[in-house]
Design a protein around this motif. Structure first.
Motif, PDB file in Angstrom:
ATOM      1  N   PHE A  27       0.830  -1.200   0.000  1.00 47.37           N
ATOM      2  CA  PHE A  27       0.000   0.000   0.000  1.00 47.37           C
ATOM      3  C   PHE A  27       0.872   1.261   0.000  1.00 47.37           C
ATOM      4  O   PHE A  27       0.623   2.213  -0.752  1.00 47.37           O
ATOM      5  N   ALA A  28       1.874   1.261   0.867  1.00 47.51           N
ATOM      6  CA  ALA A  28       2.737   2.434   0.994  1.00 47.51           C
ATOM      7  C   ALA A  28       3.498   2.701  -0.302  1.00 47.51           C
ATOM      8  O   ALA A  28       3.601   3.844  -0.761  1.00 47.51           O
ATOM      9  N   LEU A  29       4.031   1.641  -0.897  1.00 46.96           N
ATOM     10  CA  LEU A  29       4.771   1.803  -2.153  1.00 46.96           C
ATOM     11  C   LEU A  29       3.857   2.278  -3.276  1.00 46.96           C
ATOM     12  O   LEU A  29       4.253   3.083  -4.119  1.00 46.96           O
ATOM     13  N   PHE A  30       2.620   1.787  -3.285  1.00 48.78           N
ATOM     14  CA  PHE A  30       1.662   2.226  -4.297  1.00 48.78           C
ATOM     15  C   PHE A  30       1.397   3.721  -4.162  1.00 48.78           C
ATOM     16  O   PHE A  30       1.384   4.467  -5.156  1.00 48.78           O
ATOM     17  N   LEU A  31       1.187   4.176  -2.940  1.00 46.85           N
ATOM     18  CA  LEU A  31       0.882   5.594  -2.724  1.00 46.85           C
ATOM     19  C   LEU A  31       2.057   6.489  -3.103  1.00 46.85           C
ATOM     20  O   LEU A  31       1.879   7.548  -3.713  1.00 46.85           O
ATOM     21  N   THR A  32       3.237   6.056  -2.742  1.00 49.79           N
ATOM     22  CA  THR A  32       4.403   6.905  -2.997  1.00 49.79           C
ATOM     23  C   THR A  32       4.809   6.926  -4.468  1.00 49.79           C
ATOM     24  O   THR A  32       5.595   7.781  -4.879  1.00 49.79           O
ATOM     25  N   THR A  33       4.291   5.999  -5.264  1.00 46.95           N
ATOM     26  CA  THR A  33       4.599   5.998  -6.694  1.00 46.95           C
ATOM     27  C   THR A  33       3.391   6.415  -7.535  1.00 46.95           C
ATOM     28  O   THR A  33       3.456   6.384  -8.761  1.00 46.95           O
ATOM     29  N   SER A  34       2.299   6.797  -6.867  1.00 43.87           N
ATOM     30  CA  SER A  34       1.083   7.190  -7.577  1.00 43.87           C
ATOM     31  C   SER A  34       1.146   8.655  -8.002  1.00 43.87           C
ATOM     32  O   SER A  34       2.005   9.423  -7.540  1.00 43.87           O
ATOM     33  N   ASP A  35       0.211   9.002  -8.845  1.00 42.55           N
ATOM     34  CA  ASP A  35       0.103  10.391  -9.284  1.00 42.55           C
ATOM     35  C   ASP A  35      -0.188  11.291  -8.090  1.00 42.55           C
ATOM     36  O   ASP A  35      -0.956  10.934  -7.194  1.00 42.55           O
TER      37      ASP A  35
END
Length: 211
Positions: A27-35
Motif C-alpha cells: 500500500f505504501a509503495l503504491f501511494l508513494t509511486t502514484s500520481d
C-alpha cells in the motif's frame, strides 16, 4: 530497510485490521509511486471525513455531522424500526451486512471491538457501560412489552468471550425484568466465521435460529 518516511507510512497501515507488514508495504509503495493528484484527493477525503463525521450518540454508528438536534443516526431516529430489539455487534461492517439481509428491523449497538482474554483492559474500550444504561432505560420504559437483546458477535473465540461477558454484565437486569430476553445468533454461522464475510443466506438463517 525502507526509507524512514516510507517506513512510517507502513507502520500506520499495519494498524489497520487484517493488514500485515507485507500488505502494508505494498500500500505504501503504491501511494508513494502514484500520481500526486491521487494523494491530494486522498488527503482531502481523510480531512473531510475527520471534520464532517461523528458517531451516533445511541448506537455509535458513523454518521455525517448534521444539525445539533440530530445526535442520532437515521436508524435510531426512524419510527419504522423496532425500538424494543437491539442487536449488539462488534463492528459497523457487521451491522451493514445484517442490514443487507433485510431480516432485522430493530436497532443496533456497535461495540467497536471485542473482549480479549489476553487484554484485561479491553472491556473498558467498548461501549458496555452505555449498553447497560441503554437497556436499563428501555426495559424500565417497557414494563409489559418484551425487549430482546441479540448478541450478534462473531462466531470466534473472542466473539464468544464477548457475548458471555455481556451476558454477565446484563444478568442483574435480566433478573429484575422478566420481560428482557437475551439471545444469541443461531449456529447458521460456522465456528470461526465473521459477520463481515458471511453471505446473506447464512446470516439470515443464523437470525432465524437465534436462541
Amino acid at each position: 530497510m525502507y526509507p524512514k518516511p516510507l517506513q512510517k507510512i507502513i507502520e500506520l497501515f499495519t494498524k489497520f485490521p487484517g493488514i500485515g507488514p507485507r500488505q502494508a508495504a505494498r500500500f505504501a509503495l503504491f501511494l508513494t509511486t502514484s500520481d500526486r493528484a491521487l494523494l491530494q484527493e486522498l488527503v482531502a477525503a481523510l480531512k473531510n471525513a475527520n471534520e464532517k463525521m461523528s458517531r451516533c450518540a445511541l448506537c455509535y454508528r458513523a454518521m455525517e455531522i448534521m444539525a445539533p438536534e440530530h445526535a442520532y443516526c437515521e436508524y435510531c431516529r426512524s419510527d419504522r424500526r423496532d425500538m424494543r430489539m437491539i442487536a449488539v455487534v462488534e463492528r459497523e461492517t457487521d451491522m451493514q451486512n445484517m442490514e443487507r439481509t433485510g431480516s432485522f428491523t430493530g436497532l443496533y449497538h456497535i461495540l467497536h471491538g471485542v473482549v480479549s482474554p489476553l487484554d484485561q483492559e479491553s472491556p473498558k474500550r467498548l461501549h458496555l457501560v452505555e449498553l447497560y444504561r441503554r437497556i436499563q432505560g428501555l426495559v424500565s420504559q417497557n414494563a409489559v412489552h418484551p425487549v430482546e437483546i441479540v448478541l450478534a458477535t462473531n462466531s470466534t473465540a473472542e466473539g464468544d468471550t464477548t457475548a458471555r461477558y455481556i451476558e454477565r454484565v446484563l444478568a442483574p437486569l435480566k433478573e429484575k425484568y422478566p420481560h428482557l430476553a437475551i439471545t444469541r445468533l443461531g449456529r447458521g454461522l460456522s465456528l470461526g466465521a465473521e459477520l463481515e464475510y458471511a453471505d446473506e443466506i447464512t446470516l439470515k438463517i443464523a437470525f432465524q435460529n437465534r436462541k
